[in-house]
Design an enzyme around this catalytic site. Sequence first.
Site, PDB file in Angstrom:
ATOM      1  N   LYS A  36       0.890  -1.306  -0.072  1.00  0.00           N
ATOM      2  CA  LYS A  36      -0.043   0.014  -0.013  1.00  0.00           C
ATOM      3  C   LYS A  36       0.743   1.170   0.021  1.00  0.00           C
ATOM      4  CE  LYS A  36      -0.393  -0.618   4.825  1.00  0.00           C
ATOM      5  NZ  LYS A  36      -1.317  -1.181   5.972  1.00  0.00           N
ATOM      6  N   TYR A 246      17.169  29.722   9.115  1.00  0.00           N
ATOM      7  CA  TYR A 246      16.115  30.470   9.441  1.00  0.00           C
ATOM      8  C   TYR A 246      16.359  30.255  11.338  1.00  0.00           C
ATOM      9  CZ  TYR A 246      13.579  30.847   5.301  1.00  0.00           C
ATOM     10  OH  TYR A 246      13.247  30.901   4.023  1.00  0.00           O
TER      11      TYR A 246
HETATM   12  C1  LIG Z   1      -0.492  -2.245   6.706  1.00  0.00           C
HETATM   13  C2  LIG Z   1      -1.038  -3.587   7.027  1.00  0.00           C
HETATM   14  C3  LIG Z   1      -0.156  -4.732   7.211  1.00  0.00           C
HETATM   15  C4  LIG Z   1       1.377  -4.480   7.197  1.00  0.00           C
HETATM   16  O1  LIG Z   1       1.761  -4.205   8.145  1.00  0.00           O
HETATM   17  P1  LIG Z   1       3.378  -3.650   8.576  1.00  0.00           P
HETATM   18  O2  LIG Z   1       3.260  -3.444  10.037  1.00  0.00           O
HETATM   19  O3  LIG Z   1       3.943  -2.649   7.752  1.00  0.00           O
HETATM   20  O4  LIG Z   1       4.083  -4.981   8.450  1.00  0.00           O
HETATM   21  C5  LIG Z   1      -0.705  -5.853   7.385  1.00  0.00           C
HETATM   22  N1  LIG Z   1      -1.807  -5.925   7.485  1.00  0.00           N
HETATM   23  C6  LIG Z   1      -2.763  -5.127   7.580  1.00  0.00           C
HETATM   24  C7  LIG Z   1      -4.203  -5.329   7.613  1.00  0.00           C
HETATM   25  C8  LIG Z   1      -2.254  -3.756   6.907  1.00  0.00           C
HETATM   26  O5  LIG Z   1      -3.167  -2.613   7.126  1.00  0.00           O
END
Ligand SMILES: *Cc1c(COP(=O)(O)O)cnc(C)c1O
Length: 346
Positions: A36, A246
């Site tokens: 994702k 800054y």
């Molecule tokens: C993002 C996600 C993962 C992966 O989690 P990590 O902590 O990045 O390994 C697994 N399962 C679900 C439902 C997620 O939303």
Amino acid sequence: MTDHPPLRLKIDMDALAANWRWFRDRAGVDTGAAVKTNGYGLGANAVAARLATEGCSIFYVTTWAEAAAFDVPPGASLRILHGVLPDQASVARASNAIPVLNSPEQLQLWREIAPNRPCDVMVDTGMNRLGISWRDFRTDMLDGLNINIVHSHLACADEPNNPMNFEQMSRFREIAGTLPGVRMSLSGSGGVCLGKDYAFDHVRPGLGLYGGVPNPAASGHIRQVVRPETQVIQTRTIPSGDIVGYGATWQARRETRLAAFNLGYGDGYLRSFAGAGEIIVAGKRLPIVGRVSMDIVVADVTEAAPLREGDWVEVAYDLKTASTASHLSQYELLTCLGPRYERIYI
Ligand SMILES: *Cc1c(COP(=O)(O)O)cnc(C)c1O
């Protein structure tokens, strides 16, 4: 003239693959990959293409919009973690992706959209984010659906001693007992580190693939994947007593050689790196001094071999260390890496 942006991300694909194999071996079950947010900023398609060659065949994105930009590797499947909403019915119908259905409403919608197409289900075991509550879950809720995997998600997988982990795992195990023959999946990368009891039939690591340390048990096993590099815009030498940047927040205590680099908020390099960030020149770590500006940081390069305009340097970005230094989470550090970097896969 240059034909490349003045910022680049070196992405070590062998390290990515090695990290994925570590989670697979540790879990001992079928292992997918969360890609994702554009593969946590690295480029979802490049990540998936490489992991597919390692044997990864289930990928996770959040929305149908992400799915539209994703090239599913041959023989693999793509899951949509946010499930399906009423105004997504037509895009879902036209897609081959598999939704992870999160509520009785989503289950009913999928029955109407595509009753015979496979779907996954998320059961909430106490995190209270997405999923059908474990308190309400009944197997007959799944009647009339072609269920592929039943998921849940841990709230505290980064904390090995948090009792919430065992509680969620126990609730999920109970549900698994009511669903013989259905594949069950509880863990992302943190959960895999908690032990085989947390692996069930399938795991969904994300962070750890990209070089994050999701849990102390992974320390020393995860290879760095992402190395940002930036270019020197200008160098100067200032006398002791002069300030930088800054707010004049930094003052030289000696004659100091400075270099200004093209790097700032738009690149995910946020103000919290002030006083904590480093660049790396020929293995030597050099401090960022003064505030981070919108598009500029300045480093004290007195101790480095002479730098010239146009030279490239590495930005220290080992995720665990950078997270401690910047107070940003490892997830933020990855997903903040914006579109201005040229992504170079090595
Ligand atoms: C993002 C996600 C993962 C992966 O989690 P990590 O902590 O990045 O390994 C697994 N399962 C679900 C439902 C997620 O939303």
